[in-house]
Design a protein around this motif. Sequence first.
Motif, short mmCIF file in Angstrom:
data_model
loop_
_atom_site.label_atom_id
_atom_site.label_comp_id
_atom_site.label_asym_id
_atom_site.label_seq_id
_atom_site.Cartn_x
_atom_site.Cartn_y
_atom_site.Cartn_z
N ILE A 5 33.12 54.09 38.40
CA ILE A 5 34.10 54.54 39.04
C ILE A 5 35.26 53.73 39.19
CG2 ILE A 5 34.96 55.96 40.86
CD1 ILE A 5 32.25 57.27 40.93
N ILE A 6 35.11 52.54 40.06
CA ILE A 6 36.16 51.68 40.21
C ILE A 6 36.49 51.08 39.02
CG2 ILE A 6 36.75 49.41 41.34
CD1 ILE A 6 34.47 50.33 43.50
N ALA A 7 36.05 50.85 38.06
CA ALA A 7 36.08 50.00 36.65
C ALA A 7 37.03 51.16 35.93
CB ALA A 7 35.10 49.60 36.03
N GLY A 8 36.55 52.25 36.03
CA GLY A 8 37.28 53.20 35.14
C GLY A 8 38.60 53.76 35.64
N LYS A 9 38.84 53.60 37.09
CA LYS A 9 40.10 54.34 37.56
C LYS A 9 40.94 53.26 38.00
CE LYS A 9 38.58 58.48 37.47
NZ LYS A 9 38.98 59.65 36.49
N SER A 10 40.62 51.96 38.30
CA SER A 10 41.56 50.96 38.64
C SER A 10 41.76 50.03 37.67
CB SER A 10 41.03 50.32 40.02
OG SER A 10 39.82 49.57 39.76
N ARG A 11 42.58 49.16 37.84
CA ARG A 11 42.93 47.96 36.99
C ARG A 11 42.30 46.66 37.37
NH1 ARG A 11 46.45 49.16 32.92
NH2 ARG A 11 47.55 51.06 33.07
N ILE A 12 41.12 46.87 38.10
CA ILE A 12 40.49 45.45 38.82
C ILE A 12 39.65 45.00 37.59
CG2 ILE A 12 38.66 44.51 40.40
CD1 ILE A 12 39.66 47.07 42.50
N PRO A 13 39.79 43.75 37.22
CA PRO A 13 39.28 43.05 36.08
C PRO A 13 37.71 43.13 36.52
CG PRO A 13 41.25 41.71 36.69
CD PRO A 13 41.02 42.72 37.70
N PRO A 14 36.76 43.50 35.55
CA PRO A 14 35.37 43.40 35.72
C PRO A 14 34.98 42.41 36.26
CG PRO A 14 35.91 44.43 33.59
CD PRO A 14 37.32 43.93 34.09
N ILE A 15 35.52 41.14 35.76
CA ILE A 15 35.07 39.63 36.29
C ILE A 15 34.96 39.57 37.94
CG2 ILE A 15 37.11 38.59 36.25
CD1 ILE A 15 35.56 36.03 35.21
N PHE A 16 35.81 40.33 38.61
CA PHE A 16 35.86 40.18 40.01
C PHE A 16 34.80 41.13 40.42
CE2 PHE A 16 40.38 39.34 38.78
CZ PHE A 16 40.41 37.90 39.18
N LEU A 17 34.43 42.33 39.97
CA LEU A 17 33.52 43.11 40.42
C LEU A 17 32.35 42.32 40.04
CD1 LEU A 17 35.07 46.61 38.96
CD2 LEU A 17 34.91 45.62 41.45
N LEU A 18 31.92 41.98 39.11
CA LEU A 18 30.84 41.07 38.61
C LEU A 18 30.45 40.18 39.72
CD1 LEU A 18 31.06 40.93 34.67
CD2 LEU A 18 29.30 42.33 35.98
N LEU A 19 31.49 39.37 40.02
CA LEU A 19 31.33 38.40 41.13
C LEU A 19 30.82 38.79 42.35
CD1 LEU A 19 31.63 35.27 41.94
CD2 LEU A 19 34.22 36.00 42.52
N VAL A 20 31.24 40.05 42.77
CA VAL A 20 30.72 40.62 43.81
C VAL A 20 29.23 41.06 43.85
CG1 VAL A 20 30.66 42.62 45.55
CG2 VAL A 20 33.11 41.78 44.54
N GLY A 21 28.63 41.36 42.70
CA GLY A 21 27.45 41.47 42.51
C GLY A 21 26.45 40.45 42.42
N VAL A 22 27.07 39.25 41.82
CA VAL A 22 26.27 38.02 41.97
C VAL A 22 26.23 37.46 43.39
CG1 VAL A 22 26.43 35.66 41.01
CG2 VAL A 22 27.15 37.41 39.42
N VAL A 23 27.11 37.47 44.12
CA VAL A 23 27.29 36.91 45.48
C VAL A 23 26.13 37.86 46.38
CG1 VAL A 23 28.52 36.68 47.53
CG2 VAL A 23 29.52 36.05 45.42
N CYS A 24 26.14 39.40 46.16
CA CYS A 24 25.04 40.04 46.66
C CYS A 24 23.57 39.62 46.50
CB CYS A 24 25.67 41.45 46.32
SG CYS A 24 26.88 42.17 47.21
N GLN A 25 23.56 39.40 45.10
CA GLN A 25 22.15 39.04 44.84
C GLN A 25 21.69 37.84 45.32
OE1 GLN A 25 20.95 39.90 40.55
NE2 GLN A 25 23.08 40.48 40.42
N VAL A 26 22.52 36.71 45.26
CA VAL A 26 22.13 35.45 45.61
C VAL A 26 21.82 35.55 47.01
CG1 VAL A 26 22.82 32.92 46.13
CG2 VAL A 26 23.14 34.24 44.01
N ILE A 27 22.53 36.21 47.92
CA ILE A 27 22.24 36.21 49.46
C ILE A 27 20.95 36.97 49.82
CG2 ILE A 27 23.28 36.96 51.40
CD1 ILE A 27 26.09 36.27 50.41
N GLY A 28 21.13 38.04 48.90
CA GLY A 28 19.96 39.14 49.26
C GLY A 28 18.56 38.34 48.72
N VAL A 29 18.41 37.86 47.64
CA VAL A 29 17.26 36.98 47.32
C VAL A 29 16.85 36.05 48.17
CG1 VAL A 29 16.14 35.72 45.43
CG2 VAL A 29 17.34 37.85 44.87
#
Length: 573
Positions: free
Chosen positions: A374-398
């Motif tokens: 929804i965020i990627a389809g409605k906003s102009r935030i580049p996917p690379i920054f959203l993906l970075l959030v996902g990577v950081v969450c995974q590293v900390i969680g694991v």
Amino acid sequence: MKASEERVGDQNNMPTEKPEQTRLDVGDSSRLLNGWRLRSVTLSIALAMFLVNIEVSIVATSLVSIVNDLQGFDRIGWVVTSYLITYTSLIIIWSKFSNAFGRKTCMICTLFIFVAFSGGCGGSQSMTQLIICRAFQGIGAAGCVSLGLTIAYEMVPQHDYPKYAAILSSVSALGSLVGPLIGGAFSERVSWRWIFLINVPFGFAVCILLLVSIPNGFPYQGQEISHSRTGVRDSPLASARSLDILGSFCLLGASLLLVTALLEAGATFTWRSAPTISLFTLSGILWIAFLLQECHLSRSRYKITEPIFPWEFFKNRAWMGTLLLSMFSGAPYIVAIIDIPQRFQTFGVNEFGAGVRLIPFNLLIALGAVVVNIIAGKSRIPPIFLLLVGVVCQVIGVCLLSSITTTTTVPSAIYAYQILTGLGIGIMFGLCLVLPPAVIDNKDFALCAGAVLQFRVFGGALGLAVASTVGNNYITTQLQHLLPPDQLSLVLKSTGATSLLPEPVRHRVIEILVHSYNQRMRVLIGFTAAQLIALAMLWRRPQISLVRNDSTASNPNLAGDDGDEASSHANTN
């Protein structure tokens, strides 16, 4: 139809057909579905992907019951991995088959295979029978997921991709969410066999729905568009001759031998034994042969046989980064849904209760995939920054999941760790489904969709194999000095054997089992951290965006020399 094609060709100042082009024109609305067909096909694909994805997670809470019944704890990894190996190796191959024999025919065929061998799994009387049937079940599952995503790409316009990616991602995550609950309930109250048998009636119902709703010849209905590179529609037999059989064999063999070596080393064979060395060597030879075959076919002047993984893919940094992101994010997903329920069951929680305790993880995967699209389809935030959030969450969680040291109960903090890890995985899953049209030329929707999924599942199989090897080696090393050979054999066959041990020894065995889960989770730290390298491959100036620029959308000629990228709706801000 011809007149409209001529107008499109004049507007873009280029011919409407390219002899070397195999893709569909994404701007041709005649291939799109609408009305009842669109709703029916969407429901069919969603149900098929739900059944396939539920088979990975539904086993998670049933593994203890399965191995206790069939006596094979030392082969527990194969119950999941045999499914993932064929699932991993055949996704792209099914995509290429659908180009030759049609999307509808192949989709129904793959679902039938999946349903038939689901019944075989339910009737298995030994671990060997179950593992073999799971492997064939994975063959059907590979086609269901690959072709389901391909058909979704082809039945709607490009601006609807984020919406349908959110739908399919949420359906897949829903399967992972309810799978452990269903598996636990069946194992506890009926029989673990019903986790497989339940696919039979629902699978046949989906087959009928697909047969009725998908148009014959989709997505070429009413069009004279070639299945091949020659510009002339070939017969299915002629198209089949263009399939890369040798490359497919090398890919399947290399994946199978690599995962087999990782799973059996330290369990059936020692690391330095001749069988282990032979498996790794043969796998390496087949990987090299696969790369040479794809390079040869891609550079050949005579395009008789089409490569299943074109060499051009290796030259596209952003595309390879997308595939690696998909691969590395598959490992924490598969290992977590297997390990978290087993960790709870080690402390006496029943199968259904273990499934309930996995809800935060799977729920956040679903929410993460939907929200990020929804965020990627409605906003102009580049996917690379959203993906970075996902990577950081995974590293900390694991990292947090690998730090649990209590040996008497599972701390409540594990639910927060699940939420963080699941959110990161959901972000990766959701965006990796919609990135392909933005980073590559849409020469083959089936191939691109299949590649993303194949890399994800291969990463899951590879991560599970490595984690299982590390965990099993740790358990064997620690217990061989604590238990006599007969008791060690019983514990390796079934964790239920720990209840037969005297109390001081039992407590020590449980402590070792708990630490083995931490050892497996530490393997995932490497997989999640490696996503940062893959993410760097997507960096460009200006950044990739999933939101179309109005100027480019209204005038394709503005794409200039990047016409291929614009034609596939790859836009940058």
